[in-house]
Design a protein around this motif. Structure first.
Motif, PDB file in Angstrom:
ATOM      1  N   ALA A 101      35.826  50.608  43.377  1.00  0.00           N
ATOM      2  CA  ALA A 101      36.971  51.487  43.106  1.00  0.00           C
ATOM      3  C   ALA A 101      38.284  50.747  43.359  1.00  0.00           C
ATOM      4  CB  ALA A 101      36.883  52.744  43.972  1.00  0.00           C
ATOM      5  N   THR A 102      38.340  49.996  44.446  1.00  0.00           N
ATOM      6  CA  THR A 102      39.552  49.221  44.754  1.00  0.00           C
ATOM      7  C   THR A 102      39.812  48.178  43.684  1.00  0.00           C
ATOM      8  OG1 THR A 102      39.121  49.532  47.122  1.00  0.00           O
ATOM      9  CG2 THR A 102      40.647  47.771  46.510  1.00  0.00           C
ATOM     10  N   LEU A 103      38.761  47.509  43.244  1.00  0.00           N
ATOM     11  CA  LEU A 103      38.923  46.493  42.194  1.00  0.00           C
ATOM     12  C   LEU A 103      39.352  47.126  40.869  1.00  0.00           C
ATOM     13  CD1 LEU A 103      35.889  44.154  42.954  1.00  0.00           C
ATOM     14  CD2 LEU A 103      38.316  43.652  43.299  1.00  0.00           C
ATOM     15  N   ARG A 104      38.837  48.298  40.527  1.00  0.00           N
ATOM     16  CA  ARG A 104      39.242  48.983  39.293  1.00  0.00           C
ATOM     17  C   ARG A 104      40.722  49.370  39.348  1.00  0.00           C
ATOM     18  NH1 ARG A 104      34.051  52.852  38.243  1.00  0.00           N
ATOM     19  NH2 ARG A 104      32.778  51.263  37.230  1.00  0.00           N
ATOM     20  N   ASP A 105      41.139  49.899  40.492  1.00  0.00           N
ATOM     21  CA  ASP A 105      42.556  50.247  40.640  1.00  0.00           C
ATOM     22  C   ASP A 105      43.430  49.002  40.492  1.00  0.00           C
ATOM     23  OD1 ASP A 105      41.901  52.879  41.064  1.00  0.00           O
ATOM     24  OD2 ASP A 105      42.093  52.786  43.266  1.00  0.00           O
ATOM     25  N   SER A 106      42.998  47.937  41.111  1.00  0.00           N
ATOM     26  CA  SER A 106      43.755  46.685  41.024  1.00  0.00           C
ATOM     27  C   SER A 106      43.795  46.186  39.576  1.00  0.00           C
ATOM     28  CB  SER A 106      43.121  45.635  41.938  1.00  0.00           C
ATOM     29  OG  SER A 106      43.785  44.405  41.831  1.00  0.00           O
ATOM     30  N   LEU A 107      42.665  46.294  38.875  1.00  0.00           N
ATOM     31  CA  LEU A 107      42.605  45.868  37.474  1.00  0.00           C
ATOM     32  C   LEU A 107      43.543  46.725  36.613  1.00  0.00           C
ATOM     33  CD1 LEU A 107      41.290  44.097  35.292  1.00  0.00           C
ATOM     34  CD2 LEU A 107      39.492  45.830  35.112  1.00  0.00           C
ATOM     35  N   LYS A 108      43.544  48.051  36.830  1.00  0.00           N
ATOM     36  CA  LYS A 108      44.437  48.932  36.066  1.00  0.00           C
ATOM     37  C   LYS A 108      45.890  48.571  36.311  1.00  0.00           C
ATOM     38  CE  LYS A 108      41.336  52.891  35.766  1.00  0.00           C
ATOM     39  NZ  LYS A 108      41.089  54.269  36.202  1.00  0.00           N
ATOM     40  N   LYS A 109      46.225  48.281  37.569  1.00  0.00           N
ATOM     41  CA  LYS A 109      47.607  47.886  37.879  1.00  0.00           C
ATOM     42  C   LYS A 109      47.958  46.573  37.188  1.00  0.00           C
ATOM     43  CE  LYS A 109      47.870  50.211  42.345  1.00  0.00           C
ATOM     44  NZ  LYS A 109      47.921  50.052  43.795  1.00  0.00           N
ATOM     45  N   ASP A 110      47.013  45.635  37.232  1.00  0.00           N
ATOM     46  CA  ASP A 110      47.249  44.342  36.570  1.00  0.00           C
ATOM     47  C   ASP A 110      47.391  44.523  35.060  1.00  0.00           C
ATOM     48  OD1 ASP A 110      47.207  43.056  39.004  1.00  0.00           O
ATOM     49  OD2 ASP A 110      45.162  42.236  38.782  1.00  0.00           O
ATOM     50  N   GLN A 111      46.537  45.373  34.459  1.00  0.00           N
ATOM     51  CA  GLN A 111      46.641  45.622  33.019  1.00  0.00           C
ATOM     52  C   GLN A 111      47.970  46.287  32.670  1.00  0.00           C
ATOM     53  OE1 GLN A 111      43.098  47.901  32.257  1.00  0.00           O
ATOM     54  NE2 GLN A 111      41.901  46.085  31.669  1.00  0.00           N
ATOM     55  N   ALA A 112      48.420  47.216  33.496  1.00  0.00           N
ATOM     56  CA  ALA A 112      49.707  47.865  33.255  1.00  0.00           C
ATOM     57  C   ALA A 112      50.834  46.846  33.357  1.00  0.00           C
ATOM     58  CB  ALA A 112      49.913  48.994  34.258  1.00  0.00           C
ATOM     59  N   ARG A 113      50.755  45.964  34.315  1.00  0.00           N
ATOM     60  CA  ARG A 113      51.772  44.922  34.471  1.00  0.00           C
ATOM     61  C   ARG A 113      51.765  43.984  33.263  1.00  0.00           C
ATOM     62  NH1 ARG A 113      56.565  43.598  36.068  1.00  0.00           N
ATOM     63  NH2 ARG A 113      56.712  41.501  36.888  1.00  0.00           N
ATOM     64  N   VAL A 114      50.552  43.624  32.799  1.00  0.00           N
ATOM     65  CA  VAL A 114      50.451  42.750  31.614  1.00  0.00           C
ATOM     66  C   VAL A 114      51.059  43.446  30.409  1.00  0.00           C
ATOM     67  CG1 VAL A 114      48.800  41.747  29.973  1.00  0.00           C
ATOM     68  CG2 VAL A 114      48.503  41.378  32.434  1.00  0.00           C
ATOM     69  N   GLU A 115      50.750  44.733  30.221  1.00  0.00           N
ATOM     70  CA  GLU A 115      51.319  45.479  29.093  1.00  0.00           C
ATOM     71  C   GLU A 115      52.839  45.557  29.219  1.00  0.00           C
ATOM     72  OE1 GLU A 115      49.393  49.270  28.943  1.00  0.00           O
ATOM     73  OE2 GLU A 115      47.455  48.395  28.357  1.00  0.00           O
ATOM     74  N   GLU A 116      53.310  45.757  30.426  1.00  0.00           N
ATOM     75  CA  GLU A 116      54.754  45.802  30.647  1.00  0.00           C
ATOM     76  C   GLU A 116      55.391  44.471  30.295  1.00  0.00           C
ATOM     77  OE1 GLU A 116      57.868  46.228  34.387  1.00  0.00           O
ATOM     78  OE2 GLU A 116      55.804  46.932  34.641  1.00  0.00           O
ATOM     79  N   LEU A 117      54.768  43.382  30.741  1.00  0.00           N
ATOM     80  CA  LEU A 117      55.296  42.050  30.442  1.00  0.00           C
ATOM     81  C   LEU A 117      55.205  41.745  28.950  1.00  0.00           C
ATOM     82  CD1 LEU A 117      53.993  39.974  33.480  1.00  0.00           C
ATOM     83  CD2 LEU A 117      56.331  40.754  33.063  1.00  0.00           C
ATOM     84  N   GLN A 118      54.124  42.190  28.314  1.00  0.00           N
ATOM     85  CA  GLN A 118      54.019  41.988  26.871  1.00  0.00           C
ATOM     86  C   GLN A 118      55.109  42.778  26.143  1.00  0.00           C
ATOM     87  OE1 GLN A 118      49.979  43.066  25.956  1.00  0.00           O
ATOM     88  NE2 GLN A 118      49.218  40.963  26.269  1.00  0.00           N
ATOM     89  N   GLY A 119      55.375  43.981  26.637  1.00  0.00           N
ATOM     90  CA  GLY A 119      56.456  44.785  26.040  1.00  0.00           C
ATOM     91  C   GLY A 119      57.798  44.101  26.221  1.00  0.00           C
TER      92      GLY A 119
END
Length: 166
Positions: free
Chosen positions: A117-135
């Motif tokens: 669960a902790t790793l999934r949350d961390s992955l979601k945060k990382d994916q959101a950050r990547v999407e933000e940076l891509q934007g």
């Protein structure tokens, strides 16, 4: 009847002292018959014989009493109950061991689930950050193409590009 030569041979084979010693050591048949035992005339006192007989009888009575009590229904039932209790305890220990292992494995599984669960949350945060940076990157690319300057290619600086355009 032995001859003189045979007597001399027997005397030679067994000296007189040994004859006397062997005769005194071993009771004769006559002595055994008279006393009734090898005790050579020593008799057991009557009071001691009666005492020994009384003690043996007392031991026999106690032995019979113990045998009767040991084989009584209550004693046999108690022994059976004790055996059943020991078997039950043995089975309970055998049952408890796998339950303890199961509890340990469940605790390990709970820890693993928490880690996932902790790793999934961390992955979601990382994916959101990547999407933000891509934007941001897309915005930057869009804003670069809208500028009066063309996007510089690799190896060209912004200054070189400006000189070619003017």
């Amino acid at each position: 009847m032995p001859t003189d030569t045979e007597m001399d041979m027997s005397e030679f084979m067994m000296p007189t002292k040994e004859k006397d010693m062997s005769e005194s050591m071993m009771p004769t048949d006559k002595e055994i018959d008279e006393s009734g035992s090898v005790l050579c005339g020593r008799k057991l006192p009557l009071w001691l014989g009666l005492l020994l007989l009384l003690a043996a009888g007392g031991l026999l009575v106690h032995l019979i009493y113990f045998a009767v009590r040991a084989n009584s229904k209550a004693c046999v039932d108690g022994l059976q109950a004790q055996k059943e209790y020991q078997e039950l305890n043995h089975l309970q220990r055998q049952l408890n061991q796998p339950q303890e292992v199961l509890q340990e494995k469940e605790a390990e599984a709970a820890t693993c689930k928490q880690t996932v669960a902790t790793l999934r949350d961390s992955l979601k945060k990382d994916q959101a950050r990547v999407e933000e940076l891509q934007g941001h990157n897309q915005d930057w690319a869009d804003s670069s193409s809208d500028s009066p300057f063309e996007a510089s290619g690799p190896g060209q600086s912004q200054h070189d590009h400006m000189a070619t355009r003017w």
